[in-house]
Design an enzyme around this catalytic site. Structure first.
Site, mmCIF file in Angstrom:
data_model
loop_
_atom_site.group_PDB
_atom_site.id
_atom_site.type_symbol
_atom_site.label_atom_id
_atom_site.label_comp_id
_atom_site.label_asym_id
_atom_site.label_seq_id
_atom_site.Cartn_x
_atom_site.Cartn_y
_atom_site.Cartn_z
ATOM 1 N N PHE A 180 -19.087 28.837 36.996
ATOM 2 C CA PHE A 180 -19.472 27.592 36.683
ATOM 3 C C PHE A 180 -18.423 26.480 36.526
ATOM 4 C CE2 PHE A 180 -19.349 29.878 32.610
ATOM 5 C CZ PHE A 180 -18.823 28.986 31.666
ATOM 6 N N CYS A 181 -18.430 25.529 36.580
ATOM 7 C CA CYS A 181 -17.507 24.276 36.173
ATOM 8 C C CYS A 181 -18.126 23.096 35.789
ATOM 9 C CB CYS A 181 -16.542 24.377 37.294
ATOM 10 S SG CYS A 181 -17.216 23.485 38.689
ATOM 11 N N THR A 182 -17.237 22.036 35.587
ATOM 12 C CA THR A 182 -17.984 20.840 35.060
ATOM 13 C C THR A 182 -18.967 20.248 35.710
ATOM 14 O OG1 THR A 182 -15.566 20.234 33.860
ATOM 15 C CG2 THR A 182 -17.438 18.678 33.808
#
Length: 310
Positions: A180-182
């Site tokens: 996951f990331c922003t």
């Protein structure tokens, strides 16, 4: 303050597509953003577009419509939120080699990415014992919030991720990988990279942390802390409510209000995290920059920047 007053719409977007001539796209896009009083940053490359912009509702709608009319952008998705203050000081439209820099020329999100996981299904996936959850963001982002049990690669830059994986892949033998990331863009590349490295089961959070915080009720959330965002809000929490953090304009890391009372803190010059990273000469340059920024702000100047980066 009334809900309709001083409210800026923020649109975060990215889209991978083939632009044969990004420079030809840059001029009309910049002109439209100027006309609609849009601030923020847009990156253009042969692989697509990425950015976060802010402005009046009608202006954001016109810019989004313009981008969706670009080649291959008809199914562009974006995330909207609100800010009571102007989120960006200036408008920047940049030409770059990559819209998110990984430095891996063979990585191609248009060819293949990991399995998208909707925010509502994310908890069940990452709580499975055969799943390893990896946070692909930079160390200073992870420091203020992440998912419970997530692995922190402690990378200073997304460029460092491939080397970190090569050194640590043995830790994830026979595991499914969830990343996951922003907002999702880094995972488009990191999942493609892992698939290219022979990892079979790779997943990523669709819409990123921001979509999760928007859609998943806090009572059901496995998110801990705040999410760093690249605008004047600095951090957001559940429901995308503005968080307590502010930005050290010297090192661009998030700090808390109480950190500004520490002896190492000087606005725009240093904080407790970076005071030992710069020389006296460097701090003097930061002081002069801070002085010029304050003068420009007092004059009400709006900065527009067109950058070509190779």
């Amino acid at each position: 303050m009334g809900k309709s007053r001083a409210m800026y719409k923020i649109a975060a977007l990215y889209h991978f597509t083939r632009f044969d001539d990004p420079e030809a796209i840059q001029g009309p896009l910049l002109a439209l953003c100027e006309a609609e009083k849009i601030s923020g940053s847009l990156l253009l490359a042969r692989e697509g577009i990425n950015g976060t912009i802010a402005g009046p509702d009608a202006g954001i709608a016109r810019v989004i419509a313009h981008i969706r009319a670009l080649p291959g952008c008809g199914n562009l998705e974006w995330k909207e939120s609100r800010s009571s203050d102007q989120p960006f000081r200036r408008l920047k439209v940049r030409l770059k080699k990559e819209i998110v820099t990984m430095g891996q020329p063979d990585v191609d999100p248009l060819a293949q990415v990991g399995h998208y996981v909707d925010p509502g299904d994310w908890n069940a996936l990452i709580e499975s014992p055969d799943v390893a959850v990896i946070d692909t963001r930079n160390d200073y982002e992870v420091a203020i919030g992440t998912f419970k049990g997530a692995v922190d690669p402690e990378t200073a830059s997304f460029r460092d991720f491939p080397a970190w994986w090569e050194e640590n892949k043995h830790r994830f033998h026979n595991k499914r990988i969830a990343m996951f990331c922003t907002g999702g863009i880094r995972c488009e590349k990191s999942t493609n990279y892992l698939l290219g490295q022979g990892v079979e089961d790779v997943y990523h959070l669709k819409g990123g942390i921001l979509k999760y915080l928007e859609e998943v009720p806090e009572a059901q959330s496995t998110w801990q802390g705040e999410c760093f965002v690249f605008d004047a809000r600095v951090s957001v929490g559940h429901g995308l409510a503005e968080g307590p953090h502010r930005l050290c304009h010297a090192c661009r890391r998030p700090i808390l209000p109480e950190d500004t009372k520490r002896p190492e803190y000087e606005e725009g010059v240093a904080c407790h995290q970076c005071t030992h990273e710069t020389t006296k000469e460097g701090k003097d340059r930061f002081r002069e920059r801070q002085k010029q920024m304050a003068l420009a702000e007092a004059r009400g100047e709006r900065h527009i920047k067109v950058v070509h980066e190779e």
